[in-house]
Design a protein around this motif. Structure first.
Motif, short mmCIF file in Angstrom:
data_model
loop_
_atom_site.label_atom_id
_atom_site.label_comp_id
_atom_site.label_asym_id
_atom_site.label_seq_id
_atom_site.Cartn_x
_atom_site.Cartn_y
_atom_site.Cartn_z
N SER A 148 52.61 58.17 45.93
CA SER A 148 53.59 57.66 46.88
C SER A 148 54.90 58.42 46.77
O SER A 148 55.16 59.14 45.80
CB SER A 148 53.84 56.17 46.64
OG SER A 148 54.58 55.99 45.44
N SER A 157 55.71 49.05 43.26
CA SER A 157 54.58 48.18 42.90
C SER A 157 54.03 48.68 41.57
O SER A 157 53.65 49.85 41.44
CB SER A 157 53.50 48.25 43.97
OG SER A 157 52.39 47.45 43.61
N LEU A 196 44.94 54.05 41.37
CA LEU A 196 45.75 53.55 42.47
C LEU A 196 47.09 54.27 42.55
O LEU A 196 47.62 54.49 43.65
CB LEU A 196 45.96 52.04 42.32
CG LEU A 196 44.72 51.18 42.56
CD1 LEU A 196 45.01 49.72 42.20
CD2 LEU A 196 44.24 51.29 44.00
N GLU A 199 46.43 57.63 44.29
CA GLU A 199 46.22 57.58 45.74
C GLU A 199 47.40 56.95 46.48
O GLU A 199 47.34 56.76 47.70
CB GLU A 199 44.94 56.86 46.10
CG GLU A 199 44.88 55.39 45.79
CD GLU A 199 43.59 54.76 46.31
OE1 GLU A 199 43.56 54.37 47.49
OE2 GLU A 199 42.61 54.69 45.54
N ALA A 201 48.66 53.90 46.28
CA ALA A 201 48.61 52.45 46.53
C ALA A 201 49.46 51.66 45.54
O ALA A 201 49.85 50.54 45.82
CB ALA A 201 47.15 51.97 46.47
N ALA A 202 49.71 52.23 44.37
CA ALA A 202 50.64 51.68 43.39
C ALA A 202 51.59 52.81 43.00
O ALA A 202 51.28 53.99 43.21
CB ALA A 202 49.91 51.13 42.17
#
Length: 271
Positions: A148, A157, A196, A199, A201-202
């Protein structure tokens, strides 16, 4: 730069070779947990799956060194296949679908390839140096992944395992501050937290302890996706000077220094 596309294809073949057996044994009432000398949990399935992986490597890479969690090291040389046949062993025995086979290739003490195969989640994550990081069910049905771009801790997150180990360990005060500052905390656990982050997502993952069998594969994927992996003091967790098992901080890189500074023990203790 050397590429490892052939080795990546082989890593998928290795994962294919153990998938059916792993799914058949998943959650079996006949499985029992035991602890290795270095404190890792294993079960009867761990040995069976590692045997299958080694059989394939003996046929396809007979001159490479092979290191696994259960069986004796074989082979020699600068190319080392490092195997964690079953990560998430407690989940596996209890019927929780968060478990995986981790496969990595280490060349001259640096992980250059990593694959995480999680058949109960119908997902794999993999990366080879210079080839990007990917996820999907198989090579032919994959999409690239990237960490991210979150750069504000309050927007992050965070996935954390073994909360008590963090809260009552040397980073307790910093851990409490980190949890208080971030947007949300979750406990995906084991390999999944780090995948995660890779990718996107976290944004941050904290593992209370991880060893070379886990970190070789996971760090290869996270690094190729643009993330960072260190211990909570900022030291590297792979390579000849790394100590393991060790607590681990995985981030999207943008948040790494912020997370390290927040976690830092007030007394500067290490260990």
């Amino acid at each position: 730069m050397a590429t490892y596309d052939d080795d990546l294809r082989l890593a998928h073949v290795l994962a294919d070779a153990v998938e059916r057996t792993a799914l058949d044994l998943f959650g079996s009432p006949d499985l029992h947990l035991s602890v290795t000398d270095d404190g890792a949990l294993i079960t009867q399935a761990t040995s069976r799956l590692e045997e299958l992986l080694r059989h394939q490597l003996q046929r396809t890479r007979p001159r490479d060194r092979v290191e696994g969690r259960v069986l004796e090291t074989t082979g020699h040389g600068d190319r080392r296949w490092v195997l964690d046949a079953l990560d998430g062993t407690a989940n596996y025995v209890r019927g929780v679908p968060v478990w995986a086979t981790l496969i990595s290739l280490v060349v001259e003490d640096e992980p250059v390839l990593g694959l995480v195969a999680a058949p109960s989640l119908a997902r794999r994550w993999w990366a080879g140096r210079g080839s990007g990081a990917w996820t999907g069910r198989q090579l032919s049905r994959a999409r690239p992944v990237r960490v991210s771009d979150t750069s504000v801790l309050e927007h992050a997150s965070v996935s954390v395992d073994e909360v008590a180990s963090w809260l009552f360990g040397p980073h307790g005060d910093g851990f409490a501050q980190l949890c208080d500052r971030v947007w949300r905390t979750r406990a995906f656990g084991d390999f999944w937290s780090h995948a995660l982050v890779a990718e996107g997502a976290a944004d941050v993952a904290l593992a209370a302890t991880a060893d070379v069998y886990q970190l070789s594969a996971l760090s290869a994927i996270v690094h190729e996706a643009g993330g960072r992996v260190t211990d909570p003091w900022g030291a590297g967790v792979t390579g000849p000077d790394a100590s393991a098992p060790t607590p681990v901080l995985v981030t999207n890189a943008h948040l790494h220094e912020l997370a390290l500074a927040t976690l830092a023990p007030q007394d500067g203790a290490h260990g």
